[in-house]
Design an enzyme around this catalytic site. Structure first.
Site, PDB file in Angstrom:
ATOM      1  N   HIS A 184       0.858  -1.194   0.000  1.00  0.00           N
ATOM      2  CA  HIS A 184       0.000   0.000   0.000  1.00  0.00           C
ATOM      3  C   HIS A 184       0.884   1.230   0.000  1.00  0.00           C
ATOM      4  O   HIS A 184       1.940   1.228   0.641  1.00  0.00           O
ATOM      5  CB  HIS A 184      -0.898  -0.002   1.259  1.00  0.00           C
ATOM      6  CG  HIS A 184      -2.052   0.933   1.163  1.00  0.00           C
ATOM      7  ND1 HIS A 184      -1.932   2.279   1.425  1.00  0.00           N
ATOM      8  CD2 HIS A 184      -3.336   0.724   0.811  1.00  0.00           C
ATOM      9  CE1 HIS A 184      -3.108   2.849   1.247  1.00  0.00           C
ATOM     10  NE2 HIS A 184      -3.983   1.944   0.877  1.00  0.00           N
ATOM     11  N   ASP A 244      -7.902  -5.113   0.240  1.00  0.00           N
ATOM     12  CA  ASP A 244      -8.477  -5.827  -0.902  1.00  0.00           C
ATOM     13  C   ASP A 244      -8.131  -7.308  -0.948  1.00  0.00           C
ATOM     14  O   ASP A 244      -8.664  -8.034  -1.776  1.00  0.00           O
ATOM     15  CB  ASP A 244      -8.002  -5.178  -2.216  1.00  0.00           C
ATOM     16  CG  ASP A 244      -8.738  -3.890  -2.468  1.00  0.00           C
ATOM     17  OD1 ASP A 244      -9.907  -3.817  -2.068  1.00  0.00           O
ATOM     18  OD2 ASP A 244      -8.147  -2.967  -3.037  1.00  0.00           O
TER      19      ASP A 244
HETATM   20  N1  ACO Z   1       4.075  -7.728  -4.855  1.00  0.00           N
HETATM   21  C1  ACO Z   1       5.414  -7.820  -5.033  1.00  0.00           C
HETATM   22  N2  ACO Z   1       6.268  -6.792  -4.892  1.00  0.00           N
HETATM   23  C2  ACO Z   1       5.735  -5.606  -4.565  1.00  0.00           C
HETATM   24  C3  ACO Z   1       4.355  -5.439  -4.360  1.00  0.00           C
HETATM   25  C4  ACO Z   1       3.513  -6.553  -4.517  1.00  0.00           C
HETATM   26  N3  ACO Z   1       2.205  -6.476  -4.324  1.00  0.00           N
HETATM   27  N4  ACO Z   1       4.109  -4.141  -4.036  1.00  0.00           N
HETATM   28  C5  ACO Z   1       5.298  -3.538  -4.040  1.00  0.00           C
HETATM   29  N5  ACO Z   1       6.275  -4.412  -4.352  1.00  0.00           N
HETATM   30  C6  ACO Z   1       7.722  -4.161  -4.390  1.00  0.00           C
HETATM   31  C7  ACO Z   1       8.119  -3.375  -5.632  1.00  0.00           C
HETATM   32  O1  ACO Z   1       8.472  -4.232  -6.693  1.00  0.00           O
HETATM   33  C8  ACO Z   1       9.284  -2.579  -5.107  1.00  0.00           C
HETATM   34  O2  ACO Z   1      10.373  -3.452  -5.017  1.00  0.00           O
HETATM   35  P1  ACO Z   1      11.885  -2.900  -5.337  1.00  0.00           P
HETATM   36  O3  ACO Z   1      12.151  -1.889  -4.254  1.00  0.00           O
HETATM   37  O4  ACO Z   1      12.745  -4.106  -5.305  1.00  0.00           O
HETATM   38  O5  ACO Z   1      11.798  -2.260  -6.707  1.00  0.00           O
HETATM   39  C9  ACO Z   1       8.873  -2.236  -3.677  1.00  0.00           C
HETATM   40  O6  ACO Z   1       8.010  -3.302  -3.270  1.00  0.00           O
HETATM   41  C10 ACO Z   1       8.160  -0.880  -3.541  1.00  0.00           C
HETATM   42  O7  ACO Z   1       7.073  -0.873  -4.467  1.00  0.00           O
HETATM   43  P2  ACO Z   1       6.396   0.450  -5.045  1.00  0.00           P
HETATM   44  O8  ACO Z   1       5.668   0.093  -6.299  1.00  0.00           O
HETATM   45  O9  ACO Z   1       7.402   1.548  -5.115  1.00  0.00           O
HETATM   46  O10 ACO Z   1       5.378   0.799  -3.896  1.00  0.00           O
HETATM   47  P3  ACO Z   1       4.160   1.822  -4.020  1.00  0.00           P
HETATM   48  O11 ACO Z   1       3.933   2.349  -2.653  1.00  0.00           O
HETATM   49  O12 ACO Z   1       4.372   2.786  -5.120  1.00  0.00           O
HETATM   50  O13 ACO Z   1       2.964   0.854  -4.468  1.00  0.00           O
HETATM   51  C11 ACO Z   1       0.985  -0.407  -4.503  1.00  0.00           C
HETATM   52  C12 ACO Z   1       1.867   0.581  -3.707  1.00  0.00           C
HETATM   53  C13 ACO Z   1       0.627   0.189  -5.877  1.00  0.00           C
HETATM   54  C14 ACO Z   1      -0.314  -0.644  -3.724  1.00  0.00           C
HETATM   55  C15 ACO Z   1       1.782  -1.729  -4.688  1.00  0.00           C
HETATM   56  O14 ACO Z   1       2.129  -2.255  -3.430  1.00  0.00           O
HETATM   57  C16 ACO Z   1       0.989  -2.760  -5.507  1.00  0.00           C
HETATM   58  O15 ACO Z   1       1.043  -2.727  -6.739  1.00  0.00           O
HETATM   59  N6  ACO Z   1       0.257  -3.679  -4.823  1.00  0.00           N
HETATM   60  C17 ACO Z   1      -0.562  -4.651  -5.532  1.00  0.00           C
HETATM   61  C18 ACO Z   1      -1.870  -4.002  -5.990  1.00  0.00           C
HETATM   62  C19 ACO Z   1      -2.844  -3.783  -4.851  1.00  0.00           C
HETATM   63  O16 ACO Z   1      -3.087  -4.659  -4.042  1.00  0.00           O
HETATM   64  N7  ACO Z   1      -3.437  -2.578  -4.817  1.00  0.00           N
HETATM   65  C20 ACO Z   1      -4.442  -2.233  -3.814  1.00  0.00           C
HETATM   66  C21 ACO Z   1      -3.984  -1.127  -2.914  1.00  0.00           C
HETATM   67  S1  ACO Z   1      -5.204  -0.840  -1.646  1.00  0.00           S
HETATM   68  C22 ACO Z   1      -6.400   0.125  -2.343  1.00  0.00           C
HETATM   69  O17 ACO Z   1      -6.189   0.801  -3.319  1.00  0.00           O
HETATM   70  C23 ACO Z   1      -7.818   0.149  -1.767  1.00  0.00           C
END
Ligand code: ACO
Length: 466
Positions: free
Chosen positions: A333, A389
């Site tokens: 998140h 979610d």
């Molecule tokens: N699975 C695997 N790796 C992940 C995930 C995930 N779900 N989320 C983040 N990471 C990793 C990234 O690859 C990154 O790794 P790195 O540092 O080696 O490059 C690191 O964790 C940071 O990720 P970011 O994308 O920079 O984190 P950000 O805060 O921008 O993203 C987000 C948040 C979009 C929610 C992300 O965690 C994601 O895509 N999750 C899956 C989708 C999801 O469940 N969304 C619902 C959110 S809740 C809502 O909207 C009601």
């Protein structure tokens, strides 16, 4: 002799909404060697510290220059408003509405009580609550023309497209709603939106299924009535499963507000033009429709389907860690860097719901995924925990909602937050029409030299030629 009772903490006094100056930030402009001092401000006890972006405008190299502004694509570090509605501490996994912890509200409150709380800032008294519930119940019916309007959609129309359009269409049924500075009009519009959203949502569902629309049953509670409009067939009175009613009530509370997310920002931005609230809320529905916002629970189910069997979980986790494109949907998140407090509540709720419909392979896959991720350094070191979610999709599916209807359920609940935020924006004397600046990176001035041979190409000729 009775034991002496410890003194109760005095309840906190209501927030003043004022920003307090807590210090100054000294800035030296290397272009001019001039020094500037801008105030550091803080809102409330747990408020974030900030500085007013407009204070930077004084920093310039010449008197007729525009002055400095900040560049912040996607508002990653910009507060667009002061708000007393929702507090989130993402590091500590805290979510509160008007100071009340989400855990307590989910356990003890009703959705309409929470909707009142979000709007008014205090819990309703019994008489306020009774009147509020009565008003919302009396306004659940929609104009018959809405049915005709919905029938114009194709059988496979996405329910979010239908919901967005019908909410916007309501504006044409209540033209007086544009008098947003008239407190009576504001009241009735808020009541109408909260009352009619479940009816519109249920009508969208029935249209896709090719089933007759079911009118509201005003003997039922908000969530029971919604389930009745969705699921009733030939029975004269719908009796909802009480576990499903409770689950929906809790999920509605959990989704009711989440401060300045994409759709709330859309409602505030559109509402700042002083359009009527039906149009502003339609903008919120449109924003929520996007897969980066309201659509993640849908993605969790698609991921679980792809995994197919609990034995495939370790291979999937390795694939995610290998960065081959898949993410563990429902994990991570932008704000929460610990367990999303809503996810804990949803997980407990899922246990109750699955007792009704029995645990299936998909839930087993979800539990295995969670267990594997929470013990894996890849996820732990990146602070990736289940978000709200992760389990909501499974709950909705076990209640027989189709996958593309999940976001509609989210929209019904979030309407409470959108309306509270819309009204807070209107009452905020500092707010004006939302109009961000840009940094222009295009051409400088150049003369117009047409590239056209003809100005009005005839479409008719093209058609005839074919
Ligand atoms: N699975 C695997 N790796 C992940 C995930 C995930 N779900 N989320 C983040 N990471 C990793 C990234 O690859 C990154 O790794 P790195 O540092 O080696 O490059 C690191 O964790 C940071 O990720 P970011 O994308 O920079 O984190 P950000 O805060 O921008 O993203 C987000 C948040 C979009 C929610 C992300 O965690 C994601 O895509 N999750 C899956 C989708 C999801 O469940 N969304 C619902 C959110 S809740 C809502 O909207 C009601």
């Amino acid at each position: 002799m009775a034991n002496a009772q410890p003194a109760l903490d005095a309840p906190p006094s209501p927030p003043s909404g004022e920003l307090q100056a807590t210090g100054t930030l000294d800035i030296k402009d290397s272009r001019t060697s001039k020094n500037y001092s801008v105030q550091i401000i803080q809102g409330g006890v747990e408020g974030d510290t900030a500085t007013r972006a407009m204070d930077l405008r004084q920093i310039k190299t010449a008197p007729d220059e525009f002055g400095l502004m900040t560049y912040d694509p996607a508002f990653m570090n910009t507060a667009s408003c002061k708000s007393a509605i929702t507090f989130i501490d993402g590091d500590r996994g805290i979510l509160r509405y008007r100071g009340y912890p989400i855990e307590q509200l989910a356990e003890k409150a009703t959705f309409l009580e929470v909707a009142w709380l979000l709007r008014h800032g205090e819990l309703p008294t019994q008489s306020e609550y009774d009147q509020w519930v009565r008003n919302i119940t009396f306004h659940t019916y929609v104009h018959e023309n809405i049915k005709t309007f919905l029938q114009g959609f194709r059988y496979d129309a996405h329910p979010m497209s239908m919901l967005c359009s019908t909410v916007a269409a309501l504006s044409s049924f209540y033209p007086e709603a544009k008098n947003i500075h008239d407190p009576e009009q504001r009241d009735i519009s808020i009541v109408r939106l909260l009352a009619k959203l479940p009816t519109l949502a249920a009508f969208c569902y029935r249209h896709i299924k090719g089933l007759p629309f079911i009118y509201p049953d005003n003997d039922l509670s908000y969530t029971e009535n919604f389930l009745s409009m969705v699921a009733r067939m030939s029975e004269p009175k719908y009796e909802a499963n009480p576990v499903f009613v409770k689950a929906l009530e809790v999920l509605f509370i959990l989704h009711a507000d989440h401060e300045q997310n994409c759709s709330t920002n859309a409602v505030r931005a559109v509402g700042s033009s002083h359009v009527d609230p039906f149009s502003a809320v339609a903008a919120g529905v449109a924003a929520l429709y996007g897969p980066l916002h309201g659509g993640a629970n849908e993605q969790v189910l698609r991921m679980i389907n792809e995994i197919g069997h609990p034995k495939n979980v370790p291979a999937f986790i390795n694939e995610v860690k290998g960065g081959k494109g898949s993410r563990l949907m429902g994990f991570g998140h932008r704000v929460y860097k610990s367990y999303d407090p809503r996810a804990k509540i949803v997980k407990a709720l899922a246990d109750d719901v699955f007792k009704q419909v029995s645990m299936d392979k998909d839930l087993e896959i979800a539990l295995k995924l969670e267990e594997a991720a929470l013990s894996d350094d890849y996820f732990v070191s990146r602070k990736l925990y289940p978000n709200v979610d992760f389990y909501t999709g499974l709950i909705y599916r076990s209640m027989a909602f189709p996958t593309d209807f999940f976001t509609v359920l989210f929209a019904v609940a979030r309407t409470a937050g959108w309306l509270a935020q819309w009204e807070e924006m209107l009452n905020d004397k500092e707010q004006k029409i939302a109009r961000p600046r840009q940094i222009y990176v295009g051409y400088g001035e150049r003369p117009y030299e047409s590239q056209l041979k003809t100005r009005f190409p005839s479409a008719k000729k093209d058609v005839l030629r074919k």
